[in-house]
Scaffold this motif. Structure first.
Motif, PDB file in Angstrom:
ATOM      1  N   GLY A  36      -5.123   9.246   2.680  1.00  0.00           N
ATOM      2  CA  GLY A  36      -5.173   7.859   3.126  1.00  0.00           C
ATOM      3  C   GLY A  36      -5.852   6.890   2.201  1.00  0.00           C
ATOM      4  N   LEU A  37      -5.872   7.168   0.900  1.00  0.00           N
ATOM      5  CA  LEU A  37      -6.649   6.330  -0.013  1.00  0.00           C
ATOM      6  C   LEU A  37      -5.824   5.303  -0.794  1.00  0.00           C
ATOM      7  CD1 LEU A  37      -9.259   8.868  -1.437  1.00  0.00           C
ATOM      8  CD2 LEU A  37      -9.539   7.174   0.381  1.00  0.00           C
ATOM      9  N   GLU A  38      -4.519   5.204  -0.501  1.00  0.00           N
ATOM     10  CA  GLU A  38      -3.725   4.181  -1.190  1.00  0.00           C
ATOM     11  C   GLU A  38      -3.259   3.121  -0.194  1.00  0.00           C
ATOM     12  OE1 GLU A  38      -1.182   5.106  -4.410  1.00  0.00           O
ATOM     13  OE2 GLU A  38      -2.296   6.885  -5.003  1.00  0.00           O
ATOM     14  N   THR A  39      -1.996   3.034   0.099  1.00  0.00           N
ATOM     15  CA  THR A  39      -1.499   1.949   0.952  1.00  0.00           C
ATOM     16  C   THR A  39      -2.062   2.008   2.366  1.00  0.00           C
ATOM     17  OG1 THR A  39       0.523   1.919  -0.372  1.00  0.00           O
ATOM     18  CG2 THR A  39       0.616   0.822   1.752  1.00  0.00           C
ATOM     19  N   SER A  40      -2.457   3.186   2.822  1.00  0.00           N
ATOM     20  CA  SER A  40      -3.011   3.320   4.175  1.00  0.00           C
ATOM     21  C   SER A  40      -4.480   2.902   4.259  1.00  0.00           C
ATOM     22  CB  SER A  40      -2.902   4.783   4.644  1.00  0.00           C
ATOM     23  OG  SER A  40      -1.579   5.245   4.559  1.00  0.00           O
ATOM     24  N   PHE A  41      -5.108   2.622   3.139  1.00  0.00           N
ATOM     25  CA  PHE A  41      -6.561   2.505   3.119  1.00  0.00           C
ATOM     26  C   PHE A  41      -7.101   1.280   3.841  1.00  0.00           C
ATOM     27  CE2 PHE A  41     -10.607   1.332   1.007  1.00  0.00           C
ATOM     28  CZ  PHE A  41     -11.350   2.418   1.443  1.00  0.00           C
ATOM     29  N   ALA A  42      -6.538   0.101   3.590  1.00  0.00           N
ATOM     30  CA  ALA A  42      -7.112  -1.129   4.171  1.00  0.00           C
ATOM     31  C   ALA A  42      -6.012  -2.059   4.655  1.00  0.00           C
ATOM     32  CB  ALA A  42      -8.001  -1.833   3.144  1.00  0.00           C
ATOM     33  N   ASN A  43      -5.075  -1.498   5.416  1.00  0.00           N
ATOM     34  CA  ASN A  43      -3.994  -2.339   5.926  1.00  0.00           C
ATOM     35  C   ASN A  43      -4.459  -3.170   7.121  1.00  0.00           C
ATOM     36  OD1 ASN A  43      -3.945  -0.682   8.183  1.00  0.00           O
ATOM     37  ND2 ASN A  43      -2.066   0.377   7.614  1.00  0.00           N
ATOM     38  N   GLY A  44      -3.511  -3.872   7.760  1.00  0.00           N
ATOM     39  CA  GLY A  44      -3.881  -4.822   8.802  1.00  0.00           C
ATOM     40  C   GLY A  44      -4.400  -4.218  10.083  1.00  0.00           C
ATOM     41  N   GLY A  45      -4.173  -2.939  10.294  1.00  0.00           N
ATOM     42  CA  GLY A  45      -4.759  -2.257  11.439  1.00  0.00           C
ATOM     43  C   GLY A  45      -3.967  -2.347  12.730  1.00  0.00           C
ATOM     44  N   GLN A  46      -2.809  -2.984  12.720  1.00  0.00           N
ATOM     45  CA  GLN A  46      -2.066  -3.180  13.956  1.00  0.00           C
ATOM     46  C   GLN A  46      -1.082  -2.049  14.245  1.00  0.00           C
ATOM     47  OE1 GLN A  46      -0.116  -7.022  13.769  1.00  0.00           O
ATOM     48  NE2 GLN A  46      -1.905  -8.076  14.589  1.00  0.00           N
ATOM     49  N   ILE A  47      -1.035  -1.618  15.499  1.00  0.00           N
ATOM     50  CA  ILE A  47       0.062  -0.803  16.020  1.00  0.00           C
ATOM     51  C   ILE A  47       0.943  -1.807  16.764  1.00  0.00           C
ATOM     52  CG2 ILE A  47       0.705   1.139  17.497  1.00  0.00           C
ATOM     53  CD1 ILE A  47      -0.906   1.954  15.064  1.00  0.00           C
ATOM     54  N   SER A  48       1.876  -2.391  16.035  1.00  0.00           N
ATOM     55  CA  SER A  48       2.528  -3.611  16.502  1.00  0.00           C
ATOM     56  C   SER A  48       4.024  -3.405  16.698  1.00  0.00           C
ATOM     57  CB  SER A  48       2.279  -4.758  15.513  1.00  0.00           C
ATOM     58  OG  SER A  48       2.591  -4.342  14.192  1.00  0.00           O
ATOM     59  N   VAL A  49       4.390  -2.848  17.851  1.00  0.00           N
ATOM     60  CA  VAL A  49       5.800  -2.739  18.191  1.00  0.00           C
ATOM     61  C   VAL A  49       6.440  -4.124  18.235  1.00  0.00           C
ATOM     62  CG1 VAL A  49       7.449  -1.894  19.904  1.00  0.00           C
ATOM     63  CG2 VAL A  49       5.332  -0.630  19.492  1.00  0.00           C
ATOM     64  N   SER A  50       5.666  -5.124  18.626  1.00  0.00           N
ATOM     65  CA  SER A  50       6.174  -6.497  18.751  1.00  0.00           C
ATOM     66  C   SER A  50       6.431  -7.159  17.402  1.00  0.00           C
ATOM     67  CB  SER A  50       5.177  -7.347  19.536  1.00  0.00           C
ATOM     68  OG  SER A  50       3.906  -7.365  18.886  1.00  0.00           O
ATOM     69  N   HIS A  51       5.961  -6.560  16.322  1.00  0.00           N
ATOM     70  CA  HIS A  51       6.175  -7.133  14.987  1.00  0.00           C
ATOM     71  C   HIS A  51       7.478  -6.565  14.423  1.00  0.00           C
ATOM     72  CE1 HIS A  51       4.904  -9.294  11.429  1.00  0.00           C
ATOM     73  NE2 HIS A  51       5.056  -8.216  10.680  1.00  0.00           N
ATOM     74  N   ALA A  52       8.573  -6.804  15.132  1.00  0.00           N
ATOM     75  CA  ALA A  52       9.839  -6.150  14.791  1.00  0.00           C
ATOM     76  C   ALA A  52      10.862  -7.083  14.168  1.00  0.00           C
ATOM     77  CB  ALA A  52      10.438  -5.504  16.047  1.00  0.00           C
ATOM     78  N   GLU A  53      10.514  -8.357  13.994  1.00  0.00           N
ATOM     79  CA  GLU A  53      11.452  -9.242  13.289  1.00  0.00           C
ATOM     80  C   GLU A  53      11.237  -9.066  11.796  1.00  0.00           C
ATOM     81  OE1 GLU A  53      13.136 -13.835  13.221  1.00  0.00           O
ATOM     82  OE2 GLU A  53      11.205 -13.416  14.153  1.00  0.00           O
ATOM     83  N   PRO A  54      12.236  -8.577  11.065  1.00  0.00           N
ATOM     84  CA  PRO A  54      12.034  -8.275   9.644  1.00  0.00           C
ATOM     85  C   PRO A  54      11.868  -9.539   8.800  1.00  0.00           C
ATOM     86  CG  PRO A  54      14.315  -7.901  10.266  1.00  0.00           C
ATOM     87  CD  PRO A  54      13.578  -8.227  11.530  1.00  0.00           C
ATOM     88  N   TRP A  55      11.307  -9.343   7.601  1.00  0.00           N
ATOM     89  CA  TRP A  55      11.232 -10.447   6.651  1.00  0.00           C
ATOM     90  C   TRP A  55      12.639 -11.003   6.413  1.00  0.00           C
ATOM     91  CZ3 TRP A  55       6.960 -12.769   4.702  1.00  0.00           C
ATOM     92  CH2 TRP A  55       5.738 -12.070   4.744  1.00  0.00           C
ATOM     93  N   ALA A  56      13.619 -10.111   6.331  1.00  0.00           N
ATOM     94  CA  ALA A  56      15.005 -10.521   6.107  1.00  0.00           C
ATOM     95  C   ALA A  56      15.605 -10.989   7.425  1.00  0.00           C
ATOM     96  CB  ALA A  56      15.817  -9.363   5.538  1.00  0.00           C
TER      97      ALA A  56
END
Length: 429
Positions: A36-56
């Motif tokens: 967990g020392l790369e991309t997992s290390f300091a992410n936003g911390g959300q378990i966000s099923v509701s964040h499902a609208e993609p950037w695209a």
């Protein structure tokens, strides 16, 4: 069977856990000294099923053009003479079509609901602790137009089982009182009470220890050099050990979970995937006045930032910079996060003490991860999770263990190598 998992971030570690539970003999390799020392290390911390609208999405091209000259833009393309970036960008535009966006939302919702339930079951089974909070996620808007535009994707999510509720500005402040100090007026928001937050690195480290106690072997400090393919199968993985010597590791099945670095290794084995690094930033700051700092996890739509309380710290993360595999921290982008957070929550944290971090999110053009069997019969992919690796990790790992074991996963999702059902059924919340 013997399974070799490449990568020990949150996605690789959860895959190893579920593969072990399915009865396989599992080995994990990672170049870092721990999990967990790369991309997992300091992410936003959300378990966000509701964040499902993609950037695209249909609004993205015009928005990106508006941001293109801004160094602190939430989504920043740094155009490079690199075919992979241009190819990814063209596919991104295709995924902005309304039909593609809607299907991608359904995929992300289905996997997210399944994954959140798997995480909750794992937590109940093991008692694992990772500074998690079950206070929901509040997505707030400071633009009336953006608030109104959120109605259609939110309704699609609700139809597929997400308890995403529209809230007035006053109701948003009632859910998170610290928003009362924000300088920008709030137009409204959506609240998903079943969503969660927590420390992804702490979870990954703890789960790796639990997995090791069950017999999973972790080889840290081990660089993956190349994949050796022949006859439609993977024959082995060439690695460099911490002491410097090279070794060929063999297994019955292999799992690629190296995030953004999956692309280059897979290309060497003749497999091309549309995964490109989107560098994300975060700041972590000590809480100052608790009543002025959020305790409910938040998403700031205008600046594409997420806020999560992790014990006595506040994590603020977001933005995406497509600039190849460069991991250098751009202080202009980090300071923009600090300014926005301080404007929303004056006095809430010791903003001058912010610690900066950047990580490469492995992004697919439509945000939907690549999970399942590759064209090499014994090589499985578990990559491309983008901004939702923490949200989808447990569901991805559990489903992948089913696929490796020859079973059809319980969730309706666009798995590689599996024929999709004719209808998309809503998942239970």
């Amino acid at each position: 069977m013997r399974v070799l998992v490449l990568g020990s971030g949150v996605v690789g570690t959860t895959a190893a856990w579920y593969l072990n539970k399915a009865g396989h003999e599992v080995t994990v390799v990672d170049r870092q000294p721990a999990s967990g020392l790369e991309t997992s290390f300091a992410n936003g911390g959300q378990i966000s099923v509701s964040h499902a609208e993609p950037w695209a999405n249909p609004h993205a091209p015009a928005t990106i053009l508006k941001w293109i000259a801004r160094e602190d833009a939430p989504l920043l393309f740094r155009l490079r003479a690199e075919p992979a970036q241009w190819s990814w960008g063209l596919r991104f535009l295709f995924e902005c079509l309304p039909g593609r966006t809607q299907d991608n939302i359904v995929q992300l919702v289905n996997l997210g609901l399944y994954s959140r339930a798997a995480l909750q079951a794992l937590r109940a089974e093991t008692g694992i602790r990772y500074e998690h909070l079950e206070r929901g996620i509040l997505h707030f808007y400071t633009s009336q137009a953006e608030f109104e535009a959120a109605a259609a994707p939110a309704e699609l999510m609700r139809q597929h089982g997400v308890d995403r509720q529209f809230k007035t500005a006053a109701e948003c402040v009632a859910i998170e009182p610290a928003l009362a100090f924000a300088r920008d007026p709030i137009a409204g928001g959506t609240y998903t009470p079943s969503d969660e937050s927590g420390n992804a690195w702490m979870f990954t480290e703890a789960l790796s220890k639990l997995a090791a106690a069950r017999g999973v072997v972790f080889h840290y400090g081990t660089d993956v050099l190349r994949l050796l393919a022949a006859g439609g199968r993977l024959e082995g993985v060439r690695v460099r050990r911490p002491e410097g010597g090279e070794e060929l590791l063999r297994a019955d099945a292999y799992v690629m979970a190296l995030g953004s670095y999956s692309t280059q290794l897979l290309r060497g084995a003749g497999i091309r995937v549309a995964v490109y690094p989107a560098k994300g930033y975060s700041i972590t700051v000590p809480v100052a006045q608790a009543e002025r700092a959020p305790s409910v996890s938040l998403t700031d739509d205008a600046h594409k930032l997420v806020f999560s309380r992790l014990a006595d710290q506040l994590r603020v993360a977001g933005t995406a910079e497509l600039a190849g595999w460069n991991t250098e921290i751009n202080r202009v982008r980090c300071q923009a996060i600090v300014r926005r957070a301080a404007a929303l929550f004056p006095g809430g944290a010791h903003w001058a003490q912010a610690r900066f971090w950047a990580g490469l999110r492995p992004a697919t053009p439509g945000n939907v991860p690549l999970i399942g069997r590759s064209r090499l019969a014994n090589l499985f992919l578990n990559t491309g999770h983008g901004t939702l690796g923490w949200t989808h990790a447990c569901g991805s790992g559990k489903a992948l263990a089913d696929l490796v074991s020859g079973r059809v996963p319980e969730v309706d999702f666009r798995f590689l190598g599996v024929e999709r059902p004719r209808t998309l059924k809503p998942q239970a919340a």
